[in-house]
Design an enzyme around this catalytic site. Sequence first.
Site, PDB file in Angstrom:
ATOM      1  N   ARG A 126       0.858  -1.196   0.000  1.00  0.00           N
ATOM      2  CA  ARG A 126       0.000   0.000   0.000  1.00  0.00           C
ATOM      3  C   ARG A 126       0.893   1.244   0.000  1.00  0.00           C
ATOM      4  O   ARG A 126       0.923   1.998   0.980  1.00  0.00           O
ATOM      5  CB  ARG A 126      -0.874  -0.013   1.228  1.00  0.00           C
ATOM      6  CG  ARG A 126      -2.184  -0.810   1.282  1.00  0.00           C
ATOM      7  CD  ARG A 126      -2.767  -1.425   0.223  1.00  0.00           C
ATOM      8  NE  ARG A 126      -4.151  -1.254  -0.133  1.00  0.00           N
ATOM      9  CZ  ARG A 126      -5.235  -1.413   0.605  1.00  0.00           C
ATOM     10  NH1 ARG A 126      -5.164  -1.686   1.857  1.00  0.00           N
ATOM     11  NH2 ARG A 126      -6.421  -1.277   0.073  1.00  0.00           N
ATOM     12  N   GLN A 131      -0.981   3.138  -5.948  1.00  0.00           N
ATOM     13  CA  GLN A 131      -2.399   3.482  -5.791  1.00  0.00           C
ATOM     14  C   GLN A 131      -3.249   3.172  -7.018  1.00  0.00           C
ATOM     15  O   GLN A 131      -4.356   2.663  -6.898  1.00  0.00           O
ATOM     16  CB  GLN A 131      -2.546   4.952  -5.411  1.00  0.00           C
ATOM     17  CG  GLN A 131      -2.392   5.135  -3.914  1.00  0.00           C
ATOM     18  CD  GLN A 131      -2.524   6.567  -3.462  1.00  0.00           C
ATOM     19  OE1 GLN A 131      -2.796   7.447  -4.264  1.00  0.00           O
ATOM     20  NE2 GLN A 131      -2.324   6.815  -2.194  1.00  0.00           N
ATOM     21  N   ASP A 134      -4.226  -0.452  -7.221  1.00  0.00           N
ATOM     22  CA  ASP A 134      -4.725  -1.040  -5.978  1.00  0.00           C
ATOM     23  C   ASP A 134      -6.162  -1.557  -6.134  1.00  0.00           C
ATOM     24  O   ASP A 134      -7.133  -0.834  -5.942  1.00  0.00           O
ATOM     25  CB  ASP A 134      -4.638   0.029  -4.877  1.00  0.00           C
ATOM     26  CG  ASP A 134      -4.875  -0.557  -3.510  1.00  0.00           C
ATOM     27  OD1 ASP A 134      -5.563  -1.581  -3.418  1.00  0.00           O
ATOM     28  OD2 ASP A 134      -4.381   0.014  -2.533  1.00  0.00           O
ATOM     29  N   SER A 137      -8.552  -1.451  -3.123  1.00  0.00           N
ATOM     30  CA  SER A 137      -9.198  -0.150  -2.898  1.00  0.00           C
ATOM     31  C   SER A 137     -10.342   0.082  -3.871  1.00  0.00           C
ATOM     32  O   SER A 137     -11.421   0.521  -3.473  1.00  0.00           O
ATOM     33  CB  SER A 137      -8.193   0.989  -3.060  1.00  0.00           C
ATOM     34  OG  SER A 137      -7.287   0.981  -2.012  1.00  0.00           O
ATOM     35  N   TYR A 233      -2.221  -0.889   8.025  1.00  0.00           N
ATOM     36  CA  TYR A 233      -3.197  -1.902   8.431  1.00  0.00           C
ATOM     37  C   TYR A 233      -3.198  -2.058   9.939  1.00  0.00           C
ATOM     38  O   TYR A 233      -2.155  -1.954  10.583  1.00  0.00           O
ATOM     39  CB  TYR A 233      -2.826  -3.264   7.846  1.00  0.00           C
ATOM     40  CG  TYR A 233      -3.105  -3.421   6.375  1.00  0.00           C
ATOM     41  CD1 TYR A 233      -4.397  -3.443   5.893  1.00  0.00           C
ATOM     42  CD2 TYR A 233      -2.060  -3.572   5.478  1.00  0.00           C
ATOM     43  CE1 TYR A 233      -4.648  -3.604   4.546  1.00  0.00           C
ATOM     44  CE2 TYR A 233      -2.299  -3.740   4.127  1.00  0.00           C
ATOM     45  CZ  TYR A 233      -3.606  -3.756   3.663  1.00  0.00           C
ATOM     46  OH  TYR A 233      -3.846  -3.921   2.343  1.00  0.00           O
TER      47      TYR A 233
HETATM   48  P1  NAD Z   1      -8.929  -3.270   5.859  1.00  0.00           P
HETATM   49  O1  NAD Z   1     -10.028  -3.673   4.935  1.00  0.00           O
HETATM   50  O2  NAD Z   1      -7.844  -4.252   6.139  1.00  0.00           O
HETATM   51  O3  NAD Z   1      -9.577  -2.871   7.272  1.00  0.00           O
HETATM   52  C1  NAD Z   1     -10.647  -1.948   7.354  1.00  0.00           C
HETATM   53  C2  NAD Z   1     -10.526  -1.126   8.613  1.00  0.00           C
HETATM   54  O4  NAD Z   1     -10.837  -1.930   9.745  1.00  0.00           O
HETATM   55  C3  NAD Z   1      -9.133  -0.538   8.886  1.00  0.00           C
HETATM   56  O5  NAD Z   1      -9.234   0.873   8.904  1.00  0.00           O
HETATM   57  C4  NAD Z   1      -8.770  -1.107  10.246  1.00  0.00           C
HETATM   58  O6  NAD Z   1      -8.032  -0.188  11.046  1.00  0.00           O
HETATM   59  C5  NAD Z   1     -10.132  -1.354  10.834  1.00  0.00           C
HETATM   60  N1  NAD Z   1     -10.175  -2.256  12.012  1.00  0.00           N
HETATM   61  C6  NAD Z   1      -9.457  -3.374  12.261  1.00  0.00           C
HETATM   62  N2  NAD Z   1      -9.772  -3.870  13.459  1.00  0.00           N
HETATM   63  C7  NAD Z   1     -10.734  -3.046  13.993  1.00  0.00           C
HETATM   64  C8  NAD Z   1     -11.462  -3.027  15.206  1.00  0.00           C
HETATM   65  N3  NAD Z   1     -11.287  -3.932  16.164  1.00  0.00           N
HETATM   66  N4  NAD Z   1     -12.358  -2.015  15.387  1.00  0.00           N
HETATM   67  C9  NAD Z   1     -12.567  -1.063  14.461  1.00  0.00           C
HETATM   68  N5  NAD Z   1     -11.902  -1.035  13.292  1.00  0.00           N
HETATM   69  C10 NAD Z   1     -10.989  -2.010  13.063  1.00  0.00           C
HETATM   70  O7  NAD Z   1      -8.278  -1.890   5.425  1.00  0.00           O
HETATM   71  P2  NAD Z   1      -8.217  -1.176   3.998  1.00  0.00           P
HETATM   72  O8  NAD Z   1      -9.511  -0.555   3.700  1.00  0.00           O
HETATM   73  O9  NAD Z   1      -7.693  -2.140   3.017  1.00  0.00           O
HETATM   74  O10 NAD Z   1      -7.170  -0.004   4.270  1.00  0.00           O
HETATM   75  C11 NAD Z   1      -6.093  -0.148   5.164  1.00  0.00           C
HETATM   76  C12 NAD Z   1      -5.166   1.063   5.094  1.00  0.00           C
HETATM   77  O11 NAD Z   1      -4.475   1.131   3.868  1.00  0.00           O
HETATM   78  C13 NAD Z   1      -5.816   2.407   5.271  1.00  0.00           C
HETATM   79  O12 NAD Z   1      -4.953   3.149   6.107  1.00  0.00           O
HETATM   80  C14 NAD Z   1      -5.780   3.020   3.930  1.00  0.00           C
HETATM   81  O13 NAD Z   1      -5.764   4.433   3.973  1.00  0.00           O
HETATM   82  C15 NAD Z   1      -4.490   2.472   3.423  1.00  0.00           C
HETATM   83  N6  NAD Z   1      -4.429   2.475   1.972  1.00  0.00           N
HETATM   84  C16 NAD Z   1      -3.293   2.910   1.333  1.00  0.00           C
HETATM   85  C17 NAD Z   1      -3.220   2.893  -0.048  1.00  0.00           C
HETATM   86  C18 NAD Z   1      -2.003   3.327  -0.778  1.00  0.00           C
HETATM   87  O14 NAD Z   1      -1.304   4.212  -0.324  1.00  0.00           O
HETATM   88  N7  NAD Z   1      -1.699   2.695  -1.922  1.00  0.00           N
HETATM   89  C19 NAD Z   1      -4.288   2.441  -0.787  1.00  0.00           C
HETATM   90  C20 NAD Z   1      -5.429   2.000  -0.103  1.00  0.00           C
HETATM   91  C21 NAD Z   1      -5.481   2.011   1.278  1.00  0.00           C
END
Ligand code: NAD
Length: 381
Positions: A126, A131, A134, A137, A233
């Site tokens: 990530r 991006q 991805d 996403s 994550y």
């Molecule tokens: P994910 O689907 O793995 O998880 C979804 C959310 O669940 C996360 O925000 C996590 O903190 C939350 N979570 C886990 N346990 C929890 C709990 N007990 N209670 C409440 N919430 C809980 O995550 P995702 O949507 O794939 O994204 C993860 C991260 O990656 C984010 O910070 C996002 O901004 C980042 N991201 C970066 C890029 C990039 O730079 N290429 C692209 C996409 C996402």
Amino acid sequence: MILPRLLIPVETAAAETRVAVSPETIKKFIGLGCSVAIEQGAGASAGFVDSSYAEAGAELVAVGDAQAWGQADLLLCVQTPQQQALAKLRNGALVVGLLSPYSNESLTTSLKNCGLSAMALELLPRISRAQSADALSSQANIAGYKAVLLGAAALDRYFPMLMTAAGTVQPAKVVILGAGVAGLQAVATARRLGAVVFVSDIRPAVKEQVESLGARFIEPPEMDDKPAESGGYAKQASEAFLAAQRQQLSDQLAEADVAICTAQVPGRRAPRLISDDMLDRMRPGSVVVDLAVAQGGNCADTQPSQTVDRKGVKLIGANDLPCSVPNHASALYARNLLALLEPMFKDGQFSLDTEDELIAGCLIAQDGSIRRGDVLTPGAN
Ligand code: NAD
């Protein structure tokens, strides 16, 4: 590898409606020098008819055509094809898709036995350079949006505040658990529909994002063993932390009209955030949409692809929401694949630079040898 021949199969996983290429990306791949074969009907359920692929320059081939599979250098798919299909590929062919590396038991065996290379898009690092490629996403965004629409459609109340001649209607209260990509899109969608939105997440960085979308952040419980974070994550939370979180969320949910569950920890069972006791306190007529249902669910009693009526509370097991918006889901996924592969075409050649962080992260196997044994389920053999 000189310029590769691409094959795009009809997806065979249950309920899969997406396809890995659009006519737009086929044109681009051909512009890069590739030849493209696509199985007849591959885009039908995503709204892309065979003739649009043919006009873009692809050759249409019969489903399962052994010659087409044997000649392919690159197989672009959404989900992992069946084992017998993978066995038709030649040694050294590269499979690219959402291959479910954490839970796909037969994949390791197929990759080894058939001498295949494979890139699992779930493992793409990530980082900002990644991006545009991805796929998690692009698909999670769709899931977050659609989850709110499903919740609103199933709810026995309005979402927005309304002032009518018959009196004022208060806005719906929506609680969103997990504010990653899907959760943030759910916040934005629920806000656009006029709901009052509360969000729980355990990563502190999320608070500002949530508040900038006009929602209120529920601070995680103050405990010493707060779950750690790595690469954006969340890591797995302890049972004691989750118990404290459930207690904290119980009052919020008792007043909620809709709960949207998106909390996940990669490669692990989803955290259980809504228990039976908490459901007992929810208002009959309220709705829970559980996007984490395939990973064990954030909510008790949710079932994949089913809506369960639990004492008047509707529990929607929403495991395949991107498949319910197949045209845009496919168009965006297709662009993700193009963005990932395009940099690998240089000077009339296609090559995998395994030193590149992006490729190293998601290349789970190369010519039958497993590179991400840390992630892949150890298959038989
Ligand atoms: P994910 O689907 O793995 O998880 C979804 C959310 O669940 C996360 O925000 C996590 O903190 C939350 N979570 C886990 N346990 C929890 C709990 N007990 N209670 C409440 N919430 C809980 O995550 P995702 O949507 O794939 O994204 C993860 C991260 O990656 C984010 O910070 C996002 O901004 C980042 N991201 C970066 C890029 C990039 O730079 N290429 C692209 C996409 C996402």
